[in-house]
Design a protein around this motif. Structure first.
Motif, PDB file in Angstrom:
ATOM      1  N   GLY A 114      57.785 -10.614   9.128  1.00  0.00           N
ATOM      2  CA  GLY A 114      57.943 -11.682  10.093  1.00  0.00           C
ATOM      3  C   GLY A 114      58.130 -13.050   9.482  1.00  0.00           C
ATOM      4  O   GLY A 114      58.181 -14.044  10.194  1.00  0.00           O
ATOM      5  N   TYR A 115      58.233 -13.120   8.158  1.00  0.00           N
ATOM      6  CA  TYR A 115      58.288 -14.437   7.535  1.00  0.00           C
ATOM      7  C   TYR A 115      59.669 -14.762   6.992  1.00  0.00           C
ATOM      8  O   TYR A 115      59.816 -15.632   6.144  1.00  0.00           O
ATOM      9  N   VAL A 116      60.696 -14.097   7.487  1.00  0.00           N
ATOM     10  CA  VAL A 116      62.058 -14.317   6.985  1.00  0.00           C
ATOM     11  C   VAL A 116      62.472 -15.770   7.161  1.00  0.00           C
ATOM     12  O   VAL A 116      63.052 -16.381   6.267  1.00  0.00           O
ATOM     13  N   GLU A 117      62.155 -16.343   8.325  1.00  0.00           N
ATOM     14  CA  GLU A 117      62.525 -17.737   8.579  1.00  0.00           C
ATOM     15  C   GLU A 117      61.816 -18.672   7.612  1.00  0.00           C
ATOM     16  O   GLU A 117      62.430 -19.604   7.080  1.00  0.00           O
ATOM     17  N   ASP A 118      60.522 -18.421   7.352  1.00  0.00           N
ATOM     18  CA  ASP A 118      59.780 -19.241   6.392  1.00  0.00           C
ATOM     19  C   ASP A 118      60.400 -19.142   5.004  1.00  0.00           C
ATOM     20  O   ASP A 118      60.516 -20.138   4.280  1.00  0.00           O
ATOM     21  N   ARG A 119      60.772 -17.915   4.628  1.00  0.00           N
ATOM     22  CA  ARG A 119      61.371 -17.706   3.311  1.00  0.00           C
ATOM     23  C   ARG A 119      62.688 -18.448   3.180  1.00  0.00           C
ATOM     24  O   ARG A 119      62.945 -19.113   2.166  1.00  0.00           O
ATOM     25  N   ASP A 120      63.546 -18.357   4.204  1.00  0.00           N
ATOM     26  CA  ASP A 120      64.849 -19.019   4.152  1.00  0.00           C
ATOM     27  C   ASP A 120      64.692 -20.542   4.088  1.00  0.00           C
ATOM     28  O   ASP A 120      65.430 -21.222   3.370  1.00  0.00           O
ATOM     29  N   ASN A 121      63.720 -21.070   4.837  1.00  0.00           N
ATOM     30  CA  ASN A 121      63.476 -22.518   4.800  1.00  0.00           C
ATOM     31  C   ASN A 121      62.996 -22.960   3.426  1.00  0.00           C
ATOM     32  O   ASN A 121      63.348 -24.040   2.943  1.00  0.00           O
ATOM     33  N   LEU A 122      62.181 -22.132   2.806  1.00  0.00           N
ATOM     34  CA  LEU A 122      61.679 -22.464   1.475  1.00  0.00           C
ATOM     35  C   LEU A 122      62.807 -22.487   0.449  1.00  0.00           C
ATOM     36  O   LEU A 122      62.856 -23.359  -0.420  1.00  0.00           O
ATOM     37  N   ILE A 123      63.716 -21.540   0.549  1.00  0.00           N
ATOM     38  CA  ILE A 123      64.851 -21.487  -0.392  1.00  0.00           C
ATOM     39  C   ILE A 123      65.715 -22.744  -0.244  1.00  0.00           C
ATOM     40  O   ILE A 123      66.192 -23.311  -1.235  1.00  0.00           O
ATOM     41  N   LYS A 124      65.894 -23.211   1.007  1.00  0.00           N
ATOM     42  CA  LYS A 124      66.711 -24.405   1.241  1.00  0.00           C
ATOM     43  C   LYS A 124      66.018 -25.676   0.775  1.00  0.00           C
ATOM     44  O   LYS A 124      66.663 -26.624   0.342  1.00  0.00           O
ATOM     45  N   ASN A 125      64.699 -25.712   0.888  1.00  0.00           N
ATOM     46  CA  ASN A 125      63.953 -26.932   0.552  1.00  0.00           C
ATOM     47  C   ASN A 125      62.750 -26.565  -0.315  1.00  0.00           C
ATOM     48  O   ASN A 125      61.604 -26.562   0.144  1.00  0.00           O
ATOM     49  N   ALA A 126      63.028 -26.218  -1.542  1.00  0.00           N
ATOM     50  CA  ALA A 126      61.978 -25.758  -2.451  1.00  0.00           C
ATOM     51  C   ALA A 126      61.256 -26.950  -3.087  1.00  0.00           C
ATOM     52  O   ALA A 126      61.829 -27.699  -3.869  1.00  0.00           O
ATOM     53  N   ASN A 127      60.004 -27.149  -2.699  1.00  0.00           N
ATOM     54  CA  ASN A 127      59.170 -28.152  -3.344  1.00  0.00           C
ATOM     55  C   ASN A 127      57.721 -27.658  -3.334  1.00  0.00           C
ATOM     56  O   ASN A 127      57.394 -26.621  -2.748  1.00  0.00           O
ATOM     57  N   TYR A 128      56.873 -28.412  -3.980  1.00  0.00           N
ATOM     58  CA  TYR A 128      55.481 -27.980  -4.157  1.00  0.00           C
ATOM     59  C   TYR A 128      54.764 -27.767  -2.829  1.00  0.00           C
ATOM     60  O   TYR A 128      54.130 -26.732  -2.602  1.00  0.00           O
ATOM     61  N   ASP A 129      54.858 -28.720  -1.918  1.00  0.00           N
ATOM     62  CA  ASP A 129      54.141 -28.629  -0.645  1.00  0.00           C
ATOM     63  C   ASP A 129      54.605 -27.436   0.182  1.00  0.00           C
ATOM     64  O   ASP A 129      53.787 -26.708   0.757  1.00  0.00           O
ATOM     65  N   ASN A 130      55.933 -27.234   0.258  1.00  0.00           N
ATOM     66  CA  ASN A 130      56.449 -26.110   1.039  1.00  0.00           C
ATOM     67  C   ASN A 130      56.054 -24.768   0.422  1.00  0.00           C
ATOM     68  O   ASN A 130      55.733 -23.819   1.139  1.00  0.00           O
ATOM     69  N   LEU A 131      56.076 -24.708  -0.897  1.00  0.00           N
ATOM     70  CA  LEU A 131      55.684 -23.465  -1.564  1.00  0.00           C
ATOM     71  C   LEU A 131      54.197 -23.192  -1.370  1.00  0.00           C
ATOM     72  O   LEU A 131      53.787 -22.058  -1.137  1.00  0.00           O
ATOM     73  N   LYS A 132      53.394 -24.245  -1.444  1.00  0.00           N
ATOM     74  CA  LYS A 132      51.956 -24.082  -1.241  1.00  0.00           C
ATOM     75  C   LYS A 132      51.664 -23.579   0.169  1.00  0.00           C
ATOM     76  O   LYS A 132      50.828 -22.677   0.353  1.00  0.00           O
ATOM     77  N   ASN A 133      52.333 -24.136   1.157  1.00  0.00           N
ATOM     78  CA  ASN A 133      52.138 -23.684   2.539  1.00  0.00           C
ATOM     79  C   ASN A 133      52.582 -22.239   2.715  1.00  0.00           C
ATOM     80  O   ASN A 133      51.939 -21.449   3.422  1.00  0.00           O
TER      81      ASN A 133
END
Length: 268
Positions: free
Chosen positions: A29-48
């Motif tokens: 169920g986290y496909v959308e989260d994964r795709d958003n992370l790939i587009k905007n990869a930074n420390y805060d997004n990865l930590k979340n």
């Protein structure tokens, strides 16, 4: 722990997916989260992202670091201390399991004339499972010491052939007793039974082993789960559930009082 380097965010996501499979977690169920992370990869997004899909508080951990620290993450201070308590109990305090420390402890144990022993693991952060098993084999000459469950296999550590006998072994534990130190304490108790007294409250509850992942581009380090450990078929959650908390254990003197009480005044 062992370490490796990664080149991009997709490699990190792949490792997280592997960990999800390892612990049988539903990550579809986290496909959308994964795709958003790939587009905007930074420390805060990865930590979340990691926080949302981590196994427990000891599982995947991410930390921001500077350029120098990323190469010196394993350079920790180690501490080993010996003493004799009440004139007839050998006391050993150590803060990590590694080959150097364990070899020194084994040598000290071989040379000692005392038959009672205190091993103080209250501030032991764990370390090498190989070093942990090496010290366990000094006391236990048969039986399964502990078991590691990896993604595709089990690794079983068995006792050795040189077990040294002590009349009484007291192991001090607490909330800062972590990982390999927990394996050691509970394996000693399970195998040596009444010869070992565990004194202390619940331990940290880190029932996993990790590898270090270095992401230099974003100056990040991650600790990724590689295995779970079991002692006598039980994981750390089952073991800690059976332990009772004691409000009287607030200082090292409180621990010594337990030793004195157990020995019925023999060491006073």
């Amino acid at each position: 722990m062992f370490s490796r380097k990664i080149r991009n965010i997709k490699e990190i996501i792949g490792l997280i997916e592997d960990e999800a499979l390892f612990f049988n977690r539903d990550y579809y169920g986290y496909v959308e989260d994964r795709d958003n992370l790939i587009k905007n990869a930074n420390y805060d997004n990865l930590k979340n992202f990691i926080t949302k899909f981590c196994y427990d508080k000891h599982s995947t951990i991410i930390k921001k670091t500077n350029y120098m620290k990323i190469y010196n993450i394993n350079n920790k201070r180690e501490y080993l201390y010996y003493d004799v308590k009440y004139s007839n109990i050998l006391y050993i305090y150590f803060t990590e399991f590694n080959n150097e420390i364990v070899n020194k402890i084994r040598q000290k144990l071989k040379e000692t004339k005392y038959t009672k022993l205190i091993l103080d693991l209250r501030n032991n952060c764990g370390g090498s499972v190989e070093a942990c098993s090496n010290l366990l084999r000094f006391f236990i000459n048969k039986n399964e010491l502990f078991k590691l469950r990896y993604k595709n296999k089990y690794v079983i550590y068995n006792g050795g052939y040189e077990a040294q006998v002590f009349d009484d072994i007291f192991i001090f534990i607490g909330e800062n007793t972590i990982s390999s130190a927990e394996i050691f304490a509970y394996s000693m108790k399970e195998n040596l039974k009444d010869k070992v007294l565990l004194i202390g409250n619940k331990t940290a509850g880190k029932g996993i082993g990790q590898s270090i992942i270095k992401y230099r581009k974003e100056k990040m380090i991650l600790y990724m789960t590689t295995f779970e450990w079991y002692v006598n078929g039980k994981n750390i959650k089952e073991i800690n559930k059976s332990r009772e908390e004691s409000e009287s254990l607030k200082s090292i003197d409180d621990y010594y009082k337990y030793v004195q009480c157990y020995l019925g005044g023999e060491v006073l």
